[in-house]
Design an enzyme around this catalytic site. Structure first.
Site, PDB file in Angstrom:
ATOM      1  N   LEU A   1     107.143  76.811   8.350  1.00  0.00           N
ATOM      2  CA  LEU A   1     108.585  76.781   8.108  1.00  0.00           C
ATOM      3  C   LEU A   1     109.123  75.356   8.047  1.00  0.00           C
ATOM      4  CD1 LEU A   1     109.804  79.610  10.509  1.00  0.00           C
ATOM      5  CD2 LEU A   1     109.044  79.774   8.127  1.00  0.00           C
TER       6      LEU A   1
ATOM      7  N   SER B   1     101.493  82.236   4.945  1.00  0.00           N
ATOM      8  CA  SER B   1     102.681  83.092   4.946  1.00  0.00           C
ATOM      9  C   SER B   1     103.700  82.495   5.899  1.00  0.00           C
ATOM     10  CB  SER B   1     102.328  84.512   5.366  1.00  0.00           C
ATOM     11  OG  SER B   1     102.533  84.678   6.749  1.00  0.00           O
ATOM     12  N   LYS B   2     104.929  82.965   5.746  1.00  0.00           N
ATOM     13  CA  LYS B   2     105.999  82.374   6.554  1.00  0.00           C
ATOM     14  C   LYS B   2     105.829  82.670   8.046  1.00  0.00           C
ATOM     15  CE  LYS B   2     108.831  86.028   4.664  1.00  0.00           C
ATOM     16  NZ  LYS B   2     109.797  86.285   3.617  1.00  0.00           N
ATOM     17  N   ARG B   3     104.901  83.546   8.363  1.00  0.00           N
ATOM     18  CA  ARG B   3     104.654  83.841   9.776  1.00  0.00           C
ATOM     19  C   ARG B   3     103.709  82.825  10.425  1.00  0.00           C
ATOM     20  NH1 ARG B   3     105.284  88.219   7.041  1.00  0.00           N
ATOM     21  NH2 ARG B   3     103.145  88.205   6.334  1.00  0.00           N
ATOM     22  N   ASP B   4     103.059  82.017   9.595  1.00  0.00           N
ATOM     23  CA  ASP B   4     102.129  81.035  10.162  1.00  0.00           C
ATOM     24  C   ASP B   4     102.885  79.900  10.829  1.00  0.00           C
ATOM     25  OD1 ASP B   4      99.691  82.214   9.290  1.00  0.00           O
ATOM     26  OD2 ASP B   4     100.169  81.575   7.251  1.00  0.00           O
TER      27      ASP B   4
END
Ligand code: GLU
Length: 458
Positions: free
Chosen positions: A236, A229-232
């Site tokens: 990014l 997920s983009k939180r990992d």
């Protein structure tokens, strides 16, 4: 077959992550491979969650990766505008078409899409309410990657909310029709929406595009488990940009997340990937992100950069480092050091640490290395001998320096190695780095001499 038209349709609701980059890349590759058109469409209908900052990030990330779009914001095209927030009049027009075809109705202030078939009420245990089911055959999706997928789409659904805003399914399909999209290449998370989309295409009497749902990306082991997920951390695109990764290395790596060229080749120039890319080469099984592999890919690319490009990257990097003397260093000196470092570093942002002592006399001496070096033989005597020999030494090349050091060692009945560790420690403060001869040559006689003297005095 008509010319291929694909689109990348991101929603500007967050940072640009590896998953988005891969979807964009696969669309771009397919367009370039087939000589088709790559459209960029910004799906910015969710006013609460959109931000202009994220729109800019999409443009910048795509440009940095080299994924140029043929139609879309900034470049225009025959099917614009390319931001959904500017297409309200088109949605209205298409809504009228559906209304005229008798495929909508109003309920609870919203506009619903009407499926065709016999209706009956059933109690849905899961949702704990009575719902209206429509007797329909399952929708068939012939997905170019997943194969034949069937899904029972047997309930009417909202297409315009009570606040007047059309929902994602509706605007997504309207735009794909209006922009004459032939292939919808997107993440597998959208597969569950596709039956709704197919029913809408049919209701409009429009040709259904080919769908290609690309597999999920799973986390790298060090990120944990499950879907990336983009939180990992490491998820990014911006992180890699800030770490001065080479965009072509990232593109090469990302191309392998769910695709392979049919053999086990991994490092390929983008032109070769374009040549080989086929949707039939995309796997059904999930791809696994591997940060180490990406870092390695980047290192391989760095290694083969022509000197001028490497130097330009190095300059860009140092310009972002606060008060780094490398920025104001002599041009030729900077060049020599960077070219020594190029084959040794793993990534551009290792340059600061790797080359630090070249640019300051105030470099740290690693205490552990010092302890080790000073415990063996008589390093002080060796240093004194080096100091005495330096003025007459030929510094013109690595070979000349090596010959001089060997001659010195021989004259004292010692080995090259007896001088090396202490010399390196005195000029660099560490036991790693370029060869001792390169260190001497690049630092130059005066600096070496001064560092030796200072070290001996301390
Ligand atoms: N805006 C959607 C997303 O960001 C795109 C869906 C699609 O590609 O059809 O996921």
């Amino acid at each position: 077959m008509s010319a291929v038209r694909v689109r990348f349709a991101p929603s500007p609701t967050g940072f640009f992550h590896i998953g988005s980059a891969r979807t964009a890349l696969f669309n771009w590759l397919y367009a370039r491979h087939t000589g088709g058109t790559f459209v960029l469409r910004i799906e910015d209908t969710d006013k609460e969650r959109n931000s202009e900052q994220f729109v800019d990030l999409i443009y910048n990330s795509l440009k940095w990766l080299g994924l140029n779009w043929d139609e879309g914001p900034q470049v225009g095209g025959a099917f614009g505008p390319y931001r959904q927030s500017e297409r309200a009049h088109i949605y209205k027009e298409y809504l009228e078409k559906l209304k005229a075809a008798g495929r909508t109705y109003e309920k609870d202030g919203a506009t619903w899409f009407k499926l065709l078939g016999e209706r009956h009420e059933v109690f849905d245990d899961h949702r704990k309410k009575t719902v209206t089911k429509v007797k329909v055959a399952p929708t068939v999706i012939d997905d170019l990657i997943r194969g034949r997928v069937e899904r029972l789409e047997d309930e009417d659904f909202v297409i315009v909310r009570s606040d007047g805003n059309p929902v994602f399914h509706f605007v997504n399909v309207v735009d794909d029709i209006a922009m004459q999209i032939t292939h919808v290449i997107r993440g597998e998370d959208h597969l569950s929406n596709t039956s709704k989309h197919v029913e809408l295409f049919k209701a409009f009497g429009a040709p259904v595009p080919q769908f290609a749902h690309i597999p999920l990306i799973l986390k790298s082991p060090e990120m944990g488990q499950g879907k990336m997920s983009k939180r990992d951390k490491g998820a990014l695109v911006e992180e890699y940009q800030q770490k001065f990764f080479l965009p072509e290395a990232l593109v090469n790596y990302i191309s392998l997340l769910g695709w392979n060229p049919g053999d086990d080749r991994e490092k390929m120039p983008v032109a070769e990937i374009v040549r080989l890319f086929e949707l039939s080469g995309v796997n059904q099984s999930n791809a696994k992100f591997d940060g180490k592999k990406l870092a390695n890919m980047n290192m391989t690319y760095l290694l083969e950069q022509p000197a001028e490009r490497f130097l330009a990257l190095a300059r860009e990097y140092f310009a972002t480092q606060p008060n780094n003397a490398a920025v104001t260093a002599n041009e030729a000196y900077f060049r020599e050091i960077m070219l020594l470092a190029q084959p040794k570093i793993k990534s551009i942002d290792d340059l600061g640490a790797y080359t630090g002592y070249f640019f300051t006399e105030d470099f740290a001496i690693d205490p552990k290395v010092k302890e080790k070096v000073m415990a063996k033989g008589d390093p002080k005597a060796r240093l004194a001998e080096l100091i005495a020999a330096l003025p007459a030494m030929d510094f013109s090349s690595d070979a000349a320096i090596e010959a001089a050091l060997k001659a010195l060692a021989e004259s004292k009945g010692l080995g090259f190695g007896d001088y090396q560790a202490v010399a390196r420690l005195a000029v660099s403060g560490t036991n790693a780095g370029p060869s001792i001869t390169s260190l001497f040559r690049v630092l130059g006689r005066e600096r070496v001499q001064a560092r030796f003297a200072r070290f001996l005095a301390a």
